[in-house]
Scaffold this motif. Sequence first.
Motif, PDB file in Angstrom:
ATOM      1  N   ALA A 173       1.404  -1.057  -0.412  1.00 51.43           N
ATOM      2  CA  ALA A 173      -0.147   0.017  -0.038  1.00 51.43           C
ATOM      3  C   ALA A 173       1.104   1.195  -0.228  1.00 51.43           C
ATOM      4  O   ALA A 173       0.520   2.730  -0.868  1.00 51.43           O
ATOM      5  CB  ALA A 173      -1.014   0.198   1.024  1.00 51.43           C
ATOM      6  N   PRO A 174       1.787   1.375   0.536  1.00 45.47           N
ATOM      7  CA  PRO A 174       2.671   2.319   0.528  1.00 45.47           C
ATOM      8  C   PRO A 174       2.958   2.750  -0.884  1.00 45.47           C
ATOM      9  O   PRO A 174       3.570   3.780  -0.735  1.00 45.47           O
ATOM     10  CB  PRO A 174       3.365   2.307   1.862  1.00 45.47           C
ATOM     11  N   THR A 175       3.632   1.629  -1.075  1.00 41.60           N
ATOM     12  CA  THR A 175       4.537   1.731  -2.387  1.00 41.60           C
ATOM     13  C   THR A 175       3.208   2.278  -3.358  1.00 41.60           C
ATOM     14  O   THR A 175       4.119   3.137  -4.342  1.00 41.60           O
ATOM     15  CB  THR A 175       5.004  -0.029  -3.064  1.00 41.60           C
ATOM     16  N   LEU A 176       2.139   1.970  -3.535  1.00 42.00           N
ATOM     17  CA  LEU A 176       1.579   2.188  -4.697  1.00 42.00           C
ATOM     18  C   LEU A 176       1.438   4.100  -4.447  1.00 42.00           C
ATOM     19  O   LEU A 176       1.284   4.147  -5.182  1.00 42.00           O
ATOM     20  CB  LEU A 176       0.122   1.569  -4.802  1.00 42.00           C
ATOM     21  N   VAL A 177       1.103   4.432  -2.995  1.00 37.79           N
ATOM     22  CA  VAL A 177       1.021   5.741  -2.710  1.00 37.79           C
ATOM     23  C   VAL A 177       1.994   6.376  -3.454  1.00 37.79           C
ATOM     24  O   VAL A 177       1.951   7.439  -3.417  1.00 37.79           O
ATOM     25  CB  VAL A 177       0.624   5.685  -1.473  1.00 37.79           C
ATOM     26  N   ARG A 178       3.345   5.529  -2.621  1.00 35.97           N
ATOM     27  CA  ARG A 178       4.821   6.831  -3.268  1.00 35.97           C
ATOM     28  C   ARG A 178       4.509   6.802  -5.336  1.00 35.97           C
ATOM     29  O   ARG A 178       5.067   7.832  -5.764  1.00 35.97           O
ATOM     30  CB  ARG A 178       5.066   5.888  -3.258  1.00 35.97           C
ATOM     31  N   LEU A 179       3.807   5.661  -5.647  1.00 36.41           N
ATOM     32  CA  LEU A 179       4.206   5.657  -7.165  1.00 36.41           C
ATOM     33  C   LEU A 179       2.823   6.639  -7.547  1.00 36.41           C
ATOM     34  O   LEU A 179       3.116   7.566  -8.351  1.00 36.41           O
ATOM     35  CB  LEU A 179       3.402   4.224  -7.851  1.00 36.41           C
ATOM     36  N   ILE A 180       1.671   6.594  -6.850  1.00 35.95           N
ATOM     37  CA  ILE A 180       0.717   7.727  -7.294  1.00 35.95           C
ATOM     38  C   ILE A 180       0.975   9.120  -6.941  1.00 35.95           C
ATOM     39  O   ILE A 180       0.882  10.306  -8.000  1.00 35.95           O
ATOM     40  CB  ILE A 180      -0.787   7.062  -7.276  1.00 35.95           C
ATOM     41  N   TRP A 181       1.129   9.154  -5.266  1.00 31.63           N
ATOM     42  CA  TRP A 181       0.751  10.575  -5.299  1.00 31.63           C
ATOM     43  C   TRP A 181       2.689  11.076  -5.338  1.00 31.63           C
ATOM     44  O   TRP A 181       2.428  12.024  -3.916  1.00 31.63           O
ATOM     45  CB  TRP A 181       0.380  10.478  -4.087  1.00 31.63           C
ATOM     46  N   GLY A 182       3.374   9.768  -5.276  1.00 34.18           N
ATOM     47  CA  GLY A 182       5.196  10.768  -4.718  1.00 34.18           C
ATOM     48  C   GLY A 182       5.503  10.988  -3.453  1.00 34.18           C
ATOM     49  O   GLY A 182       6.289  12.051  -3.049  1.00 34.18           O
ATOM     50  N   VAL A 183       4.538  10.465  -2.603  1.00 30.69           N
ATOM     51  CA  VAL A 183       4.802  11.034  -0.472  1.00 30.69           C
ATOM     52  C   VAL A 183       5.452   9.567  -0.292  1.00 30.69           C
ATOM     53  O   VAL A 183       4.678   8.757  -0.924  1.00 30.69           O
ATOM     54  CB  VAL A 183       3.549  11.382  -0.152  1.00 30.69           C
ATOM     55  N   ARG A 184       6.173   9.601   0.422  1.00 34.79           N
ATOM     56  CA  ARG A 184       6.850   8.606   1.032  1.00 34.79           C
ATOM     57  C   ARG A 184       6.627   8.006   2.745  1.00 34.79           C
ATOM     58  O   ARG A 184       6.351   8.628   3.518  1.00 34.79           O
ATOM     59  CB  ARG A 184       8.140   8.492   1.060  1.00 34.79           C
ATOM     60  N   TYR A 185       5.515   6.663   2.362  1.00 33.13           N
ATOM     61  CA  TYR A 185       5.562   6.791   3.577  1.00 33.13           C
ATOM     62  C   TYR A 185       5.587   4.990   3.802  1.00 33.13           C
ATOM     63  O   TYR A 185       6.991   4.187   2.551  1.00 33.13           O
ATOM     64  CB  TYR A 185       3.382   6.361   3.646  1.00 33.13           C
ATOM     65  N   THR A 186       6.381   4.565   5.451  1.00 36.36           N
ATOM     66  CA  THR A 186       6.692   3.089   5.349  1.00 36.36           C
ATOM     67  C   THR A 186       5.732   2.156   6.195  1.00 36.36           C
ATOM     68  O   THR A 186       6.473   1.132   6.347  1.00 36.36           O
ATOM     69  CB  THR A 186       8.363   3.138   6.713  1.00 36.36           C
ATOM     70  N   ASP A 187       4.432   2.720   6.608  1.00 38.65           N
ATOM     71  CA  ASP A 187       3.874   2.047   7.405  1.00 38.65           C
ATOM     72  C   ASP A 187       2.204   2.412   7.344  1.00 38.65           C
ATOM     73  O   ASP A 187       2.076   3.889   7.160  1.00 38.65           O
ATOM     74  CB  ASP A 187       4.210   2.289   8.540  1.00 38.65           C
ATOM     75  N   LEU A 188       1.345   1.330   7.715  1.00 42.46           N
ATOM     76  CA  LEU A 188      -0.020   1.624   7.848  1.00 42.46           C
ATOM     77  C   LEU A 188      -0.086   2.008   9.364  1.00 42.46           C
ATOM     78  O   LEU A 188      -1.668   0.961   9.386  1.00 42.46           O
ATOM     79  CB  LEU A 188      -0.908   1.427   6.609  1.00 42.46           C
TER      80      LEU A 188
END
Length: 707
Positions: free
Chosen positions: A584-599
Amino acid sequence: MTVSARLALAEPGSPGEHRGRASDLRAMAAASACLGTVGTLVLLSRQVAPPIIGYAGALAVGGALVSLLLWRPVALTARTVLLVAAAAHMLALFGHTVFEDDYYRFLWDGWRVLEAGTPYGVPPAQFIDDPALPPAWQAVLEWINYPELPTIYGPALQAVFAALAAVAGTDPLGLRLAFAAAALGLTALVLRRHDPGRAALFAWNPLVVAESTLHLHPDILMALALFAGLVAGRRHPIAAGAFLGLAAGIKIVALAAWPLLLRLRPRALATAVAVLGALYLPFALQGQGIGFETTATFATDWYFNPLAFEPLLWLLGPGIGRLAALLLAGLLVLRLHARARDIDSVPLAAIFGAILLFAPAVNAWYLLWLLPFALDRREVWPYAASAALPLSYLTGLNLELYELDGFALHPLAQLAEWVVIGVALGFELWRHRNRGQPAAAAPTPLAAPHLAVVIPAYNEEASVGATVRGIRDAAPPGLAAIFVADNASSDATAAVAAAAGAHVVPAPERGYGAACLAALAALDPGANVVLFMDADLSDVPEDAAALLAPIIAEEADLVIGSRTTGVIEPGAMTPPQRLGNWLAPTLVRLIWGVRYTDLGPFRAIRRDALDRLAMGDRDFGWTIEMQVRAAKLGLRIAERPVRYRKRVGQSKISGTVRGVIAAGWKILYVIAREAFGDFDRANARRAAAPPPRSPAILAAATSGSRP
């Protein structure tokens, strides 16, 4: 403001008057450049042997000159824009179509529809020796390119070709008039969305006039249908769907715009599918195909004037190179769709530009797909491309350079295209980087933090008491209240939480998000920071200070407790949890360019930022919804490492196969919904109608002792 009104307000000799005169001069020069370029093309086209270098050069220079003159705002009226555009297309009616022969196929297709009901399945070459073929159509047949292949053009175009063949026969004047009318109709629609000075950038572009009325390419019809769908938009979703269905019936590449229909009501997409199906059905019923076999040939074999496809071809070879180009273009198209906040901000120019960037064949008339949509952001690269791609006419065949293959572009022409387009794209990237993401609204300083803790709980009697006491002891000064949202527990969760000092809020609707929303509805209006944590003792209350510190210091609006960068107790996270926590964080980074490491559920957020997110998910999608919307709104986001322990009791999600599947599916669904949903509209709707605070919740929220 009109030219006369603006000059009336400026004193003689004032800077405003000088700027107004300069604007008027640039507008007059742009109109003259447009008409002069089209006139030059017409005169050259009527020569016995038109000079291709002069012809392509005039089109390229004229396009560059008009774009440069109109790039800075000019004062024009809609009437002036339409009159100049109409004059340019009227001039083009007197030209001859040289260096292009696609229109012979259009004439032939129209006649075949009238004669046989379908142009599909049978290549024109089968009629070469047919004595029954009328002489006029025999002359058309002799000029059709790739006569061994059946037609590739869509069913909506076939209807247009048939109507024109019935009226004009083999005379291309019917096509000229139809495409000129489409270009002027598109100009009228552009004027509905843009200032006339900006609309002229499209309407007066010599390439638009040349590729529609002079060179007879039907791509202008697809652009017209797409733009009409965009204008219909939210107010008329059925009309929007019908226009986008029609656009795909003209050229199948219009399907790249269809994801924007997901931002409208479901009937918009249903209408688009129905319209496209209705266009193809009459031809499909005749059993001779619908043109996809030639489309497949085009996709696998054709190669002309590529851009980024060229290095992929060199590196990976034809087969893998085409597949890689398709995947890269598809991912870029989806990302561009997903990053748009609403239908009006979908970047169709960039979407079609991504397709052309990786396409194995790039022709100048393909720019008609995207030029009207480039006005929204005043993008430089499409108009730079409109000055560069006319050089694609400098092929071995047109130049009569027999050392080159017939359809091979002269190396210097291709190099010039790459340089111009590459510099323009580089400039756009530089400008985008300097502009950065839209900044979030300036937060109100936290004069004094008033913290509210929200703990959703379902059958957590063994751990909720220790959780409440732990966060009460660990929280910094300013703790307003601890709210435990009892999510219809069947054990003593509510009683244990109340005994520990929490406000217990009944949340009868099952679901993690529903419990959080119930607790938020009961918060004191003075609470300006909200901390979320689980009730199962997996979160370590002493880590709360690290999450709250960036918010109290006004350095962040949202702080996520990252288990990934912290310490995870062995056995605390299952393999499916770890996979989902990566995906999920990988998809968020690919789409919106924001890096998360956790949910992770342990998180803190400013109350005003939380209100702007307009949270609405009722179950497993709560955490990812918060993070995606924070990214879309440009909130200041931070992560802090936290510890994560084995939970007390069995997890309702990771503890069962059904829970893992349901949670994983919901997280992916929320990402897709946020990517293709109309966030601004949904946000405004929720803000206008906030969930009511029922008397039962209010009464429960005031029970219990304040810690």
